[in-house]
Motif scaffolding. Structure first.
Motif, mmCIF file in Angstrom:
data_model
loop_
_atom_site.group_PDB
_atom_site.id
_atom_site.type_symbol
_atom_site.label_atom_id
_atom_site.label_comp_id
_atom_site.label_asym_id
_atom_site.label_seq_id
_atom_site.Cartn_x
_atom_site.Cartn_y
_atom_site.Cartn_z
ATOM 1 N N VAL A 63 6.159 -44.726 24.064
ATOM 2 C CA VAL A 63 6.163 -44.960 22.618
ATOM 3 C C VAL A 63 7.563 -44.962 22.021
ATOM 4 N N LYS A 64 8.577 -44.699 22.825
ATOM 5 C CA LYS A 64 9.955 -44.673 22.310
ATOM 6 C C LYS A 64 10.313 -45.998 21.669
ATOM 7 N N GLY A 65 10.930 -45.914 20.506
ATOM 8 C CA GLY A 65 11.328 -47.108 19.790
ATOM 9 C C GLY A 65 10.239 -47.707 18.934
ATOM 10 N N ARG A 66 9.008 -47.255 19.087
ATOM 11 C CA ARG A 66 7.890 -47.782 18.291
ATOM 12 C C ARG A 66 7.288 -46.717 17.383
ATOM 13 N N PHE A 67 7.239 -45.481 17.849
ATOM 14 C CA PHE A 67 6.632 -44.380 17.085
ATOM 15 C C PHE A 67 7.727 -43.461 16.561
ATOM 16 N N THR A 68 7.477 -42.880 15.397
ATOM 17 C CA THR A 68 8.399 -41.908 14.810
ATOM 18 C C THR A 68 7.607 -40.714 14.297
ATOM 19 N N ILE A 69 7.979 -39.537 14.769
ATOM 20 C CA ILE A 69 7.349 -38.316 14.290
ATOM 21 C C ILE A 69 8.235 -37.715 13.202
ATOM 22 N N SER A 70 7.617 -37.192 12.170
ATOM 23 C CA SER A 70 8.348 -36.561 11.082
ATOM 24 C C SER A 70 7.480 -35.453 10.498
ATOM 25 N N ARG A 71 8.069 -34.685 9.612
ATOM 26 C CA ARG A 71 7.300 -33.609 8.995
ATOM 27 C C ARG A 71 7.811 -33.345 7.588
ATOM 28 N N ASP A 72 6.918 -32.846 6.770
ATOM 29 C CA ASP A 72 7.249 -32.404 5.426
ATOM 30 C C ASP A 72 6.684 -30.991 5.302
ATOM 31 N N ASN A 73 7.518 -30.007 5.518
ATOM 32 C CA ASN A 73 7.031 -28.625 5.521
ATOM 33 C C ASN A 73 6.566 -28.185 4.134
ATOM 34 N N ALA A 74 7.110 -28.789 3.113
ATOM 35 C CA ALA A 74 6.650 -28.454 1.762
ATOM 36 C C ALA A 74 5.194 -28.871 1.558
ATOM 37 N N LYS A 75 4.796 -29.920 2.258
ATOM 38 C CA LYS A 75 3.408 -30.392 2.176
ATOM 39 C C LYS A 75 2.582 -29.900 3.358
ATOM 40 N N ASN A 76 3.210 -29.121 4.234
ATOM 41 C CA ASN A 76 2.509 -28.581 5.407
ATOM 42 C C ASN A 76 1.865 -29.703 6.228
ATOM 43 N N THR A 77 2.589 -30.793 6.402
ATOM 44 C CA THR A 77 2.036 -31.980 7.043
ATOM 45 C C THR A 77 3.028 -32.557 8.042
ATOM 46 N N VAL A 78 2.495 -33.022 9.151
ATOM 47 C CA VAL A 78 3.275 -33.711 10.173
ATOM 48 C C VAL A 78 2.742 -35.136 10.276
ATOM 49 N N TYR A 79 3.658 -36.083 10.464
ATOM 50 C CA TYR A 79 3.280 -37.495 10.474
ATOM 51 C C TYR A 79 3.631 -38.143 11.804
ATOM 52 N N LEU A 80 2.931 -39.225 12.092
ATOM 53 C CA LEU A 80 3.285 -40.084 13.217
ATOM 54 C C LEU A 80 3.212 -41.519 12.725
ATOM 55 N N GLN A 81 4.372 -42.124 12.533
ATOM 56 C CA GLN A 81 4.443 -43.533 12.163
ATOM 57 C C GLN A 81 4.389 -44.354 13.432
#
Length: 119
Positions: A63-81
């Motif tokens: 998935v390298k180069g296609r997926f991006t993991i991120s997080r917003d700790n203020a929203k207590n949420t982790v994302y996967l684009q």
């Protein structure tokens, strides 16, 4: 109460989706968080991980180069684009807090969210 992954769906190859992961009661901000996936008939596999403060990320080669993991700790949420999706990305996607170099899961697994990519 389990981790809740959302955002899955059925898309065509080349499309994008953004998954989200949250826990209604447990604060995730101090944990390394990771996404995993399990395709039908296969074992669950690691997809991506992000350090508690977002300063470091790691991805499976597939998935390298296609997926991006991120997080917003203020929203207590982790994302996967997920961009440039391929049929082989079809799977149920799960998130979990992890520890150690082998990403040992720490919480009970939630039901995940299904991603289906058609060619």
């Amino acid at each position: 109460v389990q981790l809740q992954a959302s955002g899955g769906g059925s898309v065509q190859a080349g499309a994008s989706l953004r998954l989200a992961c949250a826990h209604p009661r447990r604060a995730l901000g101090s944990y390394t968080m990771a996404w995993f996936r399990q395709a039908l008939g296969k074992e669950r596999e690691f997809v991506a991980a992000i350090l508690w403060n977002g300063s470091n990320t790691n991805y499976a080669d597939s998935v390298k180069g296609r997926f991006t993991i991120s997080r917003d700790n203020a929203k207590n949420t982790v994302y996967l684009q997920m961009n440039s999706l391929k049929p082989e990305d079809t799977a149920v996607y799960y998130c979990n807090a992890v520890a150690g170099q082998f990403y040992r899961d720490l919480f009970n697994w939630g039901p995940g969210t299904l991603v289906t990519v058609s060619s």
